[in-house]
Design a protein around this motif. Structure first.
Motif, mmCIF file in Angstrom:
data_model
loop_
_atom_site.group_PDB
_atom_site.id
_atom_site.type_symbol
_atom_site.label_atom_id
_atom_site.label_comp_id
_atom_site.label_asym_id
_atom_site.label_seq_id
_atom_site.Cartn_x
_atom_site.Cartn_y
_atom_site.Cartn_z
ATOM 1 N N ILE A 222 8.884 -28.892 -21.398
ATOM 2 C CA ILE A 222 10.026 -28.064 -20.978
ATOM 3 C C ILE A 222 11.203 -28.284 -21.913
ATOM 4 O O ILE A 222 11.867 -27.355 -22.350
ATOM 5 N N ASN A 223 11.477 -29.546 -22.215
ATOM 6 C CA ASN A 223 12.646 -29.892 -23.010
ATOM 7 C C ASN A 223 12.385 -31.240 -23.701
ATOM 8 O O ASN A 223 12.397 -32.284 -23.059
ATOM 9 N N PRO A 224 12.175 -31.216 -25.019
ATOM 10 C CA PRO A 224 11.846 -32.469 -25.725
ATOM 11 C C PRO A 224 12.983 -33.477 -25.721
ATOM 12 O O PRO A 224 12.780 -34.638 -26.079
ATOM 13 N N ASN A 225 14.191 -33.068 -25.310
ATOM 14 C CA ASN A 225 15.330 -33.989 -25.307
ATOM 15 C C ASN A 225 15.413 -34.848 -24.048
ATOM 16 O O ASN A 225 16.318 -35.674 -23.917
ATOM 17 N N ILE A 226 14.513 -34.607 -23.100
ATOM 18 C CA ILE A 226 14.589 -35.344 -21.835
ATOM 19 C C ILE A 226 14.193 -36.810 -22.035
ATOM 20 O O ILE A 226 13.188 -37.116 -22.681
ATOM 21 N N ILE A 227 15.014 -37.696 -21.471
ATOM 22 C CA ILE A 227 14.764 -39.144 -21.548
ATOM 23 C C ILE A 227 14.092 -39.601 -20.255
ATOM 24 O O ILE A 227 14.533 -39.237 -19.161
ATOM 25 N N ILE A 228 13.049 -40.407 -20.376
ATOM 26 C CA ILE A 228 12.358 -40.929 -19.190
ATOM 27 C C ILE A 228 12.279 -42.445 -19.311
ATOM 28 O O ILE A 228 11.784 -42.971 -20.308
ATOM 29 N N GLU B 66 23.242 -19.540 -17.922
ATOM 30 C CA GLU B 66 22.081 -19.100 -18.714
ATOM 31 C C GLU B 66 22.090 -19.764 -20.087
ATOM 32 O O GLU B 66 21.050 -20.008 -20.682
ATOM 33 N N LYS B 67 23.299 -20.009 -20.600
ATOM 34 C CA LYS B 67 23.391 -20.586 -21.950
ATOM 35 C C LYS B 67 23.588 -22.092 -21.915
ATOM 36 O O LYS B 67 23.690 -22.737 -22.959
ATOM 37 N N ASP B 68 23.657 -22.657 -20.719
ATOM 38 C CA ASP B 68 23.934 -24.088 -20.600
ATOM 39 C C ASP B 68 22.756 -24.935 -21.071
ATOM 40 O O ASP B 68 21.600 -24.638 -20.776
ATOM 41 N N HIS B 69 23.040 -25.988 -21.814
ATOM 42 C CA HIS B 69 22.000 -26.974 -22.132
ATOM 43 C C HIS B 69 22.643 -28.308 -22.455
ATOM 44 O O HIS B 69 23.818 -28.380 -22.825
ATOM 45 N N GLY B 70 21.869 -29.356 -22.329
ATOM 46 C CA GLY B 70 22.359 -30.705 -22.606
ATOM 47 C C GLY B 70 22.275 -31.039 -24.079
ATOM 48 O O GLY B 70 21.856 -30.212 -24.894
ATOM 49 N N PRO B 71 22.677 -32.257 -24.428
ATOM 50 C CA PRO B 71 22.676 -32.652 -25.836
ATOM 51 C C PRO B 71 21.272 -32.770 -26.407
ATOM 52 O O PRO B 71 20.321 -33.092 -25.698
ATOM 53 N N GLU B 72 21.162 -32.509 -27.707
ATOM 54 C CA GLU B 72 19.889 -32.716 -28.385
ATOM 55 C C GLU B 72 19.766 -34.179 -28.786
ATOM 56 O O GLU B 72 20.769 -34.852 -29.015
ATOM 57 N N LEU B 73 18.528 -34.617 -28.840
ATOM 58 C CA LEU B 73 18.291 -36.035 -29.074
ATOM 59 C C LEU B 73 17.105 -36.158 -30.017
ATOM 60 O O LEU B 73 16.009 -35.716 -29.695
ATOM 61 N N LYS B 74 17.342 -36.753 -31.177
ATOM 62 C CA LYS B 74 16.216 -36.949 -32.101
ATOM 63 C C LYS B 74 15.307 -38.065 -31.595
ATOM 64 O O LYS B 74 14.098 -37.998 -31.689
#
Ligand code: CA
Length: 670
Positions: free
Chosen positions: A374-380, A149-157
């Motif tokens: 959903i998640n602004p840190n996602i890389i595409i 529930e608390k898991d998340h990946g790294p933040e990315l500016k």
């Protein structure tokens, strides 16, 4: 990605070149007919379990009848249990059972043109049994690792802050020297404290030590080519042959027969990466399926999901026998909802689109928009090319040249790749880093992240003739990946008469260019220890003896590894290497006027991107002899020189006329 791709894919034909090529542009009459079918974007497709029971919903607008077959087992035994379905709105067939069917397996049968098609788990199976033949009904809440529930990946500016490490699960862990117990499995990345024969860290500890920020895992959805019923055969495949897009591959789990184990272990892999501070990027292959008439797309809604030639045959821009039709509403919905599903259910931090130019621009923009919501840190990012011609008009293709129309999407730079190390398929062709002259301007295209820059003459570019990126965050810089010769082997082929020390030196220069360039750096697994693939180009189905990384190289090539670690540390220490805005790059990145061929010199000025250094001087000498360069007089700290690198400094320099040894980078800060 696969068998035929290396022939065409990396060529990155420009839009103009493609436009000049005669191709079967017109949509076939059959394909035009599909455009008028209703689509459905609901989130309840195929399977939904709630307090009222188990609900099935299959999108199949042209079916004459549909039924659900229920099984107690993932492969054996027939079924005496069925759920009838009736046609509802939007081309969707629906049927329900009041029972709790958790633990059961199911398939759909579709009556099409008076004939019952082979059974299919559908296109939305989120859990599957062995070899992905049947979909499974499982309790997903029970597949979550502790603390999920608390898991998340790294933040990315910015995308440019990422450092991507492309890896295959087997390459990474299967060699005996890995010291990893779960060889070739998702769980390999969950093992901490693993070491090679002389006690040097391997596995996830190694990745942390190396300093990369994201691992890019080769296809990990359920693919076709490895027989999950015979894992002792140790069959190897890259996995660019999709079967079930929304369920994990079985051969990477410890028990492919158990649908929940597949899901749980993939989540544990993601969790372990996140706990180590690493993001996880999935390689996704929506552009084609492993088979044609028997694919889950074909058995669900025959014809609809693919493009065709005027004679009705499958068109083949993938070089793998078919290509999907992202411009068609239900296929677009499928791609968008599928990546969103992985992002939400598995906490995936990025997606690499195989042969992205088979998809249309509108689809890729919708992917970026909905994922970032959903998640602004996602890389595409993706390959901005196709492997063959397509009925999709060039103007609609998600090509590298069209990156400026897809601001949330990055593309691989074949410009820097081929200019620095030499042509991807012409083995003996050297590049800038191995002494070839004439590639300087193309290397500069890489250095400025393919943005418009007043000092870069795009007309001299080998591949691209104009800037294609709006910002450097739209470019992935690299000199090798799973495709083609890996860097070690490419250098062997293109540096005749060289010693291994010469080639390691060239690799250092090549990667130093990549890791100091504007854009997002990307590296192939094992290059930090100078791994070889025994000169095999297209190793997609070759055994572990070709593909596995021998981690005893951590000892043999300890200096090379140290260089990579320090190179990554240097990039992390200096935001000036990680600008994204094109105007900032144009203002702060200034090339020096160098007459000598095979030499590039530039400065990053003005504390660019809030860099602690007022100025960074970067000089590359690709020649096999030393050169002298002029650097403004002053007090400089040397951070890279003569094949060594250290962000904390290797010594001081007063500038003036300096010598740059053969095949090396000189980097100074002040
Ligand atoms: Ca499989």
């Amino acid at each position: 990605m696969t068998i035929h791709k290396t022939i065409f894919a990396a060529a990155a034909l420009s839009a103009s070149a493609l436009a000049a090529t005669p191709h079967a542009n017109a949509q076939s009459a059959m394909d035009q007919g599909y455009n008028s079918l209703p689509s459905y974007d609901g989130q309840d497709l195929e399977l939904l379990v709630d307090q009222n029971g188990t609900h099935f919903a299959l999108w199949s607008p042209q079916a004459q009848d549909v039924r659900v077959n229920l099984y107690r087992d993932g492969r054996n035994y027939g079924s005496n249990y069925y759920v009838d379905m009736t046609k509802d709105e939007h081309g969707v067939w629906r049927g329900s059972s009041r029972k709790d069917l958790t633990g059961w397996f199911y398939t759909f049968s579709v009556l099409h043109d008076g004939k019952w098609l082979e059974e299919t788990p559908g296109v939305w199976a989120k859990a599957v049994g062995i070899n992905g033949k049947r979909a499974a009904i499982i309790d997903f809440a029970k597949t979550n690792p502790e603390g999920w529930e608390k898991d998340h990946g790294p933040e990315l500016k910015s995308y440019t802050d990422a450092i991507i490490y492309e890896m295959h699960h087997r390459d990474f862990s299967v060699h005996p020297s890995s010291g990893i117990a779960n060889k070739g499995k998702f769980l390999a990345l969950t093992e901490k404290g693993t070491v090679n024969g002389s006690g040097i860290a391997t596995g996830i500890d190694h990745l942390k030590e190396l300093g990369v920020t994201h691992i890019h895992i080769l296809p990990s959805f359920d693919y076709n080519s490895v027989d999950e019923t015979n894992l002792p055969a140790n069959t190897y495949n890259w996995g660019y042959d999709p079967v079930n897009y929304n369920a994990p591959e079985g051969s990477y789990s410890t028990n492919p027969s158990d649908p929940a184990t597949r899901v749980r272990e993939m989540k544990e892999m993601v969790k372990a990466a996140h706990d180590a501070g690493l993001g996880v990027i999935m390689d996704v292959v929506y552009n084609h399926t492993a088979v044609n008439d028997d694919s889950n797309f074909s058995l669900t809604a025959p014809g609809y999901y693919y493009r065709h030639r005027p004679d009705g045959s499958y068109s083949d821009a993938s070089g793998c026998g078919n290509e999907t039709a992202s411009e068609r509403e239900q296929m677009r919905n499928f791609i968008v909802n599928s990546v969103k599903y992985w992002a939400k259910e598995y906490h995936i931090d990025g997606f690499r689109f195989d042969l992205m130019a088979i998809h249309d621009i509108e689809t890729m923009n919708r992917v970026a928009r909905e994922l970032h919501a959903i998640n602004p840190n996602i890389i595409i990012y993706g390959e901005g090319w196709t492997a063959g011609d397509s009925p999709l008009p060039v103007a609609q293709r998600a090509l590298k040249d069209h990156a400026y129309q897809m601001p949330g999407v990055a593309v691989f730079s074949d410009d820097i790749r081929d200019a620095v190390k030499g042509h991807y398929s012409r083995e003996d062709d050297p590049g800038f880093a191995t002494g070839k002259h004439g590639n300087e301007e193309t290397v500069k295209i890489g250095i400025v992240g393919a943005t418009a820059h007043p000092q870069v003459d795009y007309s001299k570019g080998n591949n691209s003739k104009k800037p294609y990126a709006k910002s450097a965050s739209q470019v992935i810089n690299y000199v090798s990946c799973h495709d083609d010769l890996c860097l070690t082997d490419k250098l062997y082929r293109s540096m005749p008469g060289s010693t291994e020390a010469d080639r390691q030196r060239a690799a250092r220069l090549a990667q130093t260019i990549v890791f100091t360039s504007q854009g997002t750096p990307f590296m192939f697994n094992g290059e930090e220890v100078f791994r070889s693939k025994k000169l095999v180009h297209n190793s997609y189905n070759r055994p572990d003896s070709i593909n596995a990384i021998d981690w005893s190289l951590l000892d043999k090539n300890a200096d090379q590894y140290k260089y990579y670690r320090n190179l990554i540390a240097l990039r992390k220490a200096h935001p000036a290497f990680r600008m994204s805005d094109a105007s900032e790059i144009a203002r702060n990145l200034v090339f020096d006027n160098v007459k000598e061929p095979g030499v590039i010199s530039y400065s990053l000025k003005n504390h660019a991107n809030s860099d602690p250094a007022a100025e960074i001087k970067v000089i590359f000498n690709g020649n096999t002899k030393p050169v002298t360069v002029k650097v403004p007089k002053g007090k400089w700290t040397i951070v890279a020189e003569d094949g060594r690198i250290d962000p904390a400094g290797l010594g001081e320099s007063r500038g003036g006329t300096l010598t740059v040894p053969a095949t090396s980078a000189l980097i100074l800060t002040r």
